[in-house]
Every structure is written in structure tokens, then in C-alpha cells.
Design a protein around this motif. Structure first.
Motif, PDB file in Angstrom:
ATOM      1  N   SER A 267       1.382  -1.331  -0.363  1.00 54.04           N
ATOM      2  CA  SER A 267      -0.632  -0.243  -0.116  1.00 54.04           C
ATOM      3  C   SER A 267       1.039   1.224  -0.013  1.00 54.04           C
ATOM      4  O   SER A 267       1.662   1.333   0.102  1.00 54.04           O
ATOM      5  N   ALA A 268       0.400   2.010  -0.697  1.00 59.09           N
ATOM      6  CA  ALA A 268       1.036   3.292  -0.551  1.00 59.09           C
ATOM      7  C   ALA A 268       1.438   4.116   1.245  1.00 59.09           C
ATOM      8  O   ALA A 268       2.136   5.106   1.028  1.00 59.09           O
ATOM      9  N   GLY A 269       0.786   3.897   1.615  1.00 58.32           N
ATOM     10  CA  GLY A 269       1.301   4.676   3.232  1.00 58.32           C
ATOM     11  C   GLY A 269       0.821   5.686   3.194  1.00 58.32           C
ATOM     12  O   GLY A 269       0.987   7.243   3.822  1.00 58.32           O
ATOM     13  N   SER A 270      -0.399   6.186   2.674  1.00 63.24           N
ATOM     14  CA  SER A 270      -1.434   7.687   2.385  1.00 63.24           C
ATOM     15  C   SER A 270      -2.127   7.642   4.019  1.00 63.24           C
ATOM     16  O   SER A 270      -2.702   7.099   4.635  1.00 63.24           O
ATOM     17  N   THR A 271      -2.494   9.116   4.322  1.00 63.12           N
ATOM     18  CA  THR A 271      -2.865   9.231   5.246  1.00 63.12           C
ATOM     19  C   THR A 271      -4.944   9.299   5.610  1.00 63.12           C
ATOM     20  O   THR A 271      -4.603   9.444   4.317  1.00 63.12           O
ATOM     21  N   THR A 272      -4.996   8.234   6.279  1.00 69.69           N
ATOM     22  CA  THR A 272      -6.603   8.265   6.052  1.00 69.69           C
ATOM     23  C   THR A 272      -7.127   9.461   6.984  1.00 69.69           C
ATOM     24  O   THR A 272      -7.151  10.266   7.924  1.00 69.69           O
ATOM     25  N   SER A 273      -8.120  10.085   7.072  1.00 67.99           N
ATOM     26  CA  SER A 273      -9.296  11.149   6.989  1.00 67.99           C
ATOM     27  C   SER A 273      -9.157  10.966   8.164  1.00 67.99           C
ATOM     28  O   SER A 273      -9.431   9.892   8.671  1.00 67.99           O
ATOM     29  N   VAL A 286      -7.113   3.087  13.706  1.00 75.33           N
ATOM     30  CA  VAL A 286      -6.253   2.367  13.550  1.00 75.33           C
ATOM     31  C   VAL A 286      -6.850   1.134  12.822  1.00 75.33           C
ATOM     32  O   VAL A 286      -6.731   1.429  11.828  1.00 75.33           O
ATOM     33  N   ARG A 287      -8.016   1.588  12.739  1.00 76.82           N
ATOM     34  CA  ARG A 287      -8.872   0.575  11.977  1.00 76.82           C
ATOM     35  C   ARG A 287      -9.299   1.555  10.428  1.00 76.82           C
ATOM     36  O   ARG A 287      -8.932  -0.034   9.860  1.00 76.82           O
ATOM     37  N   LYS A 288      -9.612   2.447  10.559  1.00 77.88           N
ATOM     38  CA  LYS A 288      -9.715   2.667   9.773  1.00 77.88           C
ATOM     39  C   LYS A 288      -9.055   2.725   8.159  1.00 77.88           C
ATOM     40  O   LYS A 288      -8.722   2.374   7.118  1.00 77.88           O
ATOM     41  N   ALA A 289      -7.595   2.935   9.222  1.00 79.68           N
ATOM     42  CA  ALA A 289      -6.158   2.950   8.188  1.00 79.68           C
ATOM     43  C   ALA A 289      -5.811   2.197   7.772  1.00 79.68           C
ATOM     44  O   ALA A 289      -5.754   1.314   6.831  1.00 79.68           O
ATOM     45  N   CYS A 290      -6.063   1.352   9.188  1.00 80.02           N
ATOM     46  CA  CYS A 290      -5.712  -0.217   8.742  1.00 80.02           C
ATOM     47  C   CYS A 290      -6.468  -1.140   7.588  1.00 80.02           C
ATOM     48  O   CYS A 290      -5.990  -1.477   6.565  1.00 80.02           O
ATOM     49  N   GLN A 291      -7.530  -0.941   7.807  1.00 79.97           N
ATOM     50  CA  GLN A 291      -8.858  -1.951   7.009  1.00 79.97           C
ATOM     51  C   GLN A 291      -8.712  -1.168   5.274  1.00 79.97           C
ATOM     52  O   GLN A 291      -8.655  -2.239   5.038  1.00 79.97           O
ATOM     53  N   ARG A 292      -8.980   0.836   5.426  1.00 81.36           N
ATOM     54  CA  ARG A 292      -8.247   0.818   3.900  1.00 81.36           C
ATOM     55  C   ARG A 292      -6.987   0.671   2.977  1.00 81.36           C
ATOM     56  O   ARG A 292      -7.341   0.152   1.874  1.00 81.36           O
ATOM     57  N   ALA A 293      -6.062   0.429   4.043  1.00 79.35           N
ATOM     58  CA  ALA A 293      -4.374   0.390   3.050  1.00 79.35           C
ATOM     59  C   ALA A 293      -4.988  -1.656   2.479  1.00 79.35           C
ATOM     60  O   ALA A 293      -4.590  -1.796   1.837  1.00 79.35           O
TER      61      ALA A 293
END
Length: 405
Positions: A267-273, A286-293
Motif C-alpha cells: 500500500s502507498a501509506g497515505s494518510t487516512t481522513s 487505527v482500524r480505518k487506516a489498516c482496513q483501507r490499506a
């Protein structure tokens, strides 16, 4: 229940005639369009910040919608220093007989008695079938049992996803560790994740929310299930009653099952909203960043490797509008094109033929990513993605679409 030999499946289906479309695109695609099953594990960097939070939230991430959940009891393995990462992963798979455990789960095998059943295979065989497949089956003398037997074909579509999640500090470069794996829990026993750092890190997490991001490398492995494995298993190991000899035969054969490495994506490691998350619930970040990646990686693997691609049913509305219940979570963009597939009977088997192509329409793509609706993302309430026809004629609900790489 009397055991049937499933290694050779003969489908007897009464002849059906389907309307033909776009003769130029009328080529056979596959006679085994199957729903894949996945076992997903986390490789956790124990030395990094928020390691406990990442670990705890990974356990809350569900299996992607278009796959069967084939998880085993161990979901997390911890990383320490001073070893080769790839070798350690391979050793984990080999030393813990992960392939044989995935096979055993297909047959609901009791490790103490050796007793097996075909219930899960039959259930997934029917669940895998499209509405058109079921229509064909209902017109067959064997009916739904044909689909139940075809479930055996799904075993070879079992995959292991190894996800290495690295927290990216917004003020520092990500630290890369040399790795050695330690099993967190017992393969066959109870697994209770310990998250000791949650309380101490909540304050840090709240202050880091707007810049929180992770990089995930996902490695894809496929279970090898061929005629030799199938024949040996049914002859030597399968029993629907307790049988010590067959229980031991399976134990002796464990090392012959294997998982083959297919490839990896990152994954690109982009910042999650931060949108949609209250500061009182920092772990959701944490959940949102991990699940989207993770969803991004699964979508990339689908595009990169044919054996991992999924199909989705096409719906044709009364007004002729074409939709399918997939979207940004599956990596769909305005450039995404799909082949349209029709199920047909030929020589006693169901096979799929390409009858056209469709393309996603810009600004009509469903945003089905995790928490998209909470952050009020455009398209989050669509419920499906709308497509335009590129080729083919007379589309109808029940056809399938598959991404063109």
C-alpha cells in the motif's frame, strides 16, 4: 453419511439454450469460476509505536465481502529482530503445517478422532453459484446436489494473506526491522490477544490521529490441491466416523500439502481522513487506516493475479441501467473495464463465455470503503456502481462481470 468420491466430478446437466450476444466476443473464459477462500494473518512489528493498537484492530477487520472466511486460530505473529523476514515466513508456514490445517478446515476434520464431513464444501458450493448456475442446476436431474459436489473445486482456490503492517511516524521515516517470527497463540488452541500498551498509548494516539498512517505489505500464497492430493486424501484420510488409522494417515501426510507463493503488493501509506471519527474513539483511526490499506492491497492483488480475481453479478434495471455491488473498496475507477460473462451448459459442465464489456461511469462509482458513509464521502450511499456498455447486446440480470487487467 455415506462418503462419495469427489476427486472427479461429473456434472450431468440437461441441455439449455441461452441467447448469444456479440459473436466476436463469444469465447470460452473458464469452466471453473469459483469463489475464493482466504486466511489472513498479521505480521506485527512489536517494537513500533501503536503495535498493540494495530494488533487489536486487525482482529476486528472482517474477511472481504467476495471471499469465504477460512481463518485459522492464529491471526497474529509477532516480529522481533535479527532474522531474514522471507525465510521466517516460509518457516512459519512449513513448521506449523498451515497448508494441511487449511485442508482440514474444508472437511471440518476433528483432530482427535480424524472424523470429517462434507458440510462446509457443500455449503460453499451452493453459495458460490450464480443465479444462472442455480437455474441450470434446477433443470438438471441432480438439481442442487450438482452445486454441492462442485464445492470440491473450491479447495484449490484457498489463499493465505500475510500482512506486514508498519506504522509511519509523521515526524520520522518509517523504521524497517530485520525479522524473526514468534507465534502469538497456539494454532490448534485458544488465542487470546494481549494488548498491553493500549491505555498508555491513547493520549499519543489522539495527538497523532490526523497524521496517522500505515504501510502494509501483503504476500499472497495459494493452497496446492491437485488430483494427487485429492485422491490420496479421500482414499487414505477421509472418514465420516472416528477412525484411528485414517487419523494417523492424515498426520503422516501433512507435509505433502503446500502453499505456493504467488506475489506481493504494498500500500502507498497515505494518510487516512480523520472525518467520521470522534476523539473519544481513537482506536477507530487505527482500524480505518489498516482496513483501507488492506482493502487497497486486496484490490491490487485481484488486478495483478488472475487466479485471485473475483466475479460480481450484473444487475439490469427496468430502465436498462447496469449496476453491480462493487466499488472503490475493490479498486474501481472511471478507467475500470469488465468483461461480461454468461453461464452456459456444454458437454455436461457449466462454462462461462464472454458476451461483452462494460466500464465504470465517472461520478457513479460506489464508495464502499470502511467508514465512507460516516465521513460523508461522495458516493457512499449509492449502494452499487453504475456501468456503461462498451460492447455486447441483450444484457440481463444474472450475468457476471470480471475486471479486465
Amino acid at each position: 453419511m455415506k462418503h462419495k468420491l469427489f476427486s472427479t466430478i461429473v456434472l450431468t446437466i440437461s441441455a439449455l439454450t441461452f441467447s448469444s450476444a456479440a459473436s466476436a466476443a463469444d469465447d470460452v473464459i473458464s469452466d471453473k469460476y469459483t469463489r475464493s477462500s482466504i486466511y489472513s494473518i498479521l505480521v506485527n512489528h512489536t517494537e513500533q509505536r501503536f503495535a498493540g493498537e494495530i494488533r487489536s484492530q486487525f482482529l476486528n477487520i472482517p474477511t472481504p465481502d467476495q471471499y469465504n472466511d477460512h481463518d485459522l486460530s492464529v491471526k497474529v505473529i509477532d516480529i522481533s529482530k535479527n532474522a531474514n523476514y522471507s525465510d521466517s515466513i516460509d518457516n512459519f508456514i512449513k513448521n506449523n503445517y498451515i497448508a494441511s490445517r487449511m485442508v482440514a478446515k474444508w472437511f471440518n476434520r476433528d483432530m482427535l478422532t480424524g472424523e470429517c464431513s462434507m458440510d462446509l464444501i457443500k455449503e460453499r458450493g451452493v453459495y458460490n453459484a450464480s443465479e444462472m448456475d442455480k437455474e441450470i442446476a434446477l433443470r438438471s436431474p441432480r438439481g442442487i446436489s450438482m452445486l454441492e459436489d462442485a464445492g470440491e473445486e473450491l479447495i484449490g482456490q484457498s489463499f493465505l494473506l500475510v500482512n506486514e503492517i508498519s506504522y509511519i511516524d509523521k515526524g520520522k521515516k518509517s523504521k524497517i526491522f530485520g525479522s524473526a517470527l514468534k507465534i502469538a497463540g497456539s494454532i490448534a488452541g485458544n488465542f487470546v490477544p494481549g494488548v498491553s500498551s493500549l491505555t498508555d498509548n491513547l493520549g499519543d494516539m489522539i495527538s497523532s490521529l490526523k497524521g496517522f498512517k500505515v504501510k502494509i505489505t501483503t504476500r499472497l500464497y495459494q493452497l496446492q490441491w491437485n488430483d494427487e492430493h485429492s485422491g490420496t486424501f479421500y482414499k487414505m484420510c477421509y472418514t465420516d466416523v472416528p477412525d484411528e488409522d485414517k487419523r494417523q494417515a492424515f498426520e503422516d501426510y501433512r507435509g505433502q500439502f503446500s502453499l505456493v507463493y504467488i506475489g506481493s503488493v504494498e500500500s502507498a501509506g497515505s494518510t487516512t481522513s480523520f472525518m467520521g471519527i470522534n476523539e473519544e474513539e481513537p482506536l477507530l483511526m487505527v482500524r480505518k487506516a489498516c482496513q483501507r490499506a488492506l482493502d487497497d492491497n486486496v484490490a491490487d492483488l485481484q488486478k495483478k493475479y488472475d487466479q485471485f480475481r473475483v466475479k460480481a453479478p450484473l444487475k439490469v434495471g427496468a430502465d436498462g441501467v447496469l449496476t453491480a455491488a462493487i466499488g472503490k473498496k475493490e479498486g474501481i475507477t472511471p478507467d475500470s473495464k469488465f468483461e461480461v460473462l454468461e453461464a452456459r451448459e456444454k458437454n455436461g459442465k457449466i462454462e462461462y463465455k464472454k458476451v461483452g464489456e462494460v466500464q465504470a461511469i465517472d461520478k457513479k462509482i460506489w464508495d464502499n470503503r470502511f467508514m465512507a458513509e460516516e465521513e460523508q464521502a461522495y458516493g457512499a450511499t449509492f449502494g452499487a456502481t453504475t456501468f456503461k456498455k462498451l460492447s455486447g447486446n441483450n444484457f440481463y440480470s444474472g450475468l457476471l462481470i470480471r475486471a479486465i487487467n
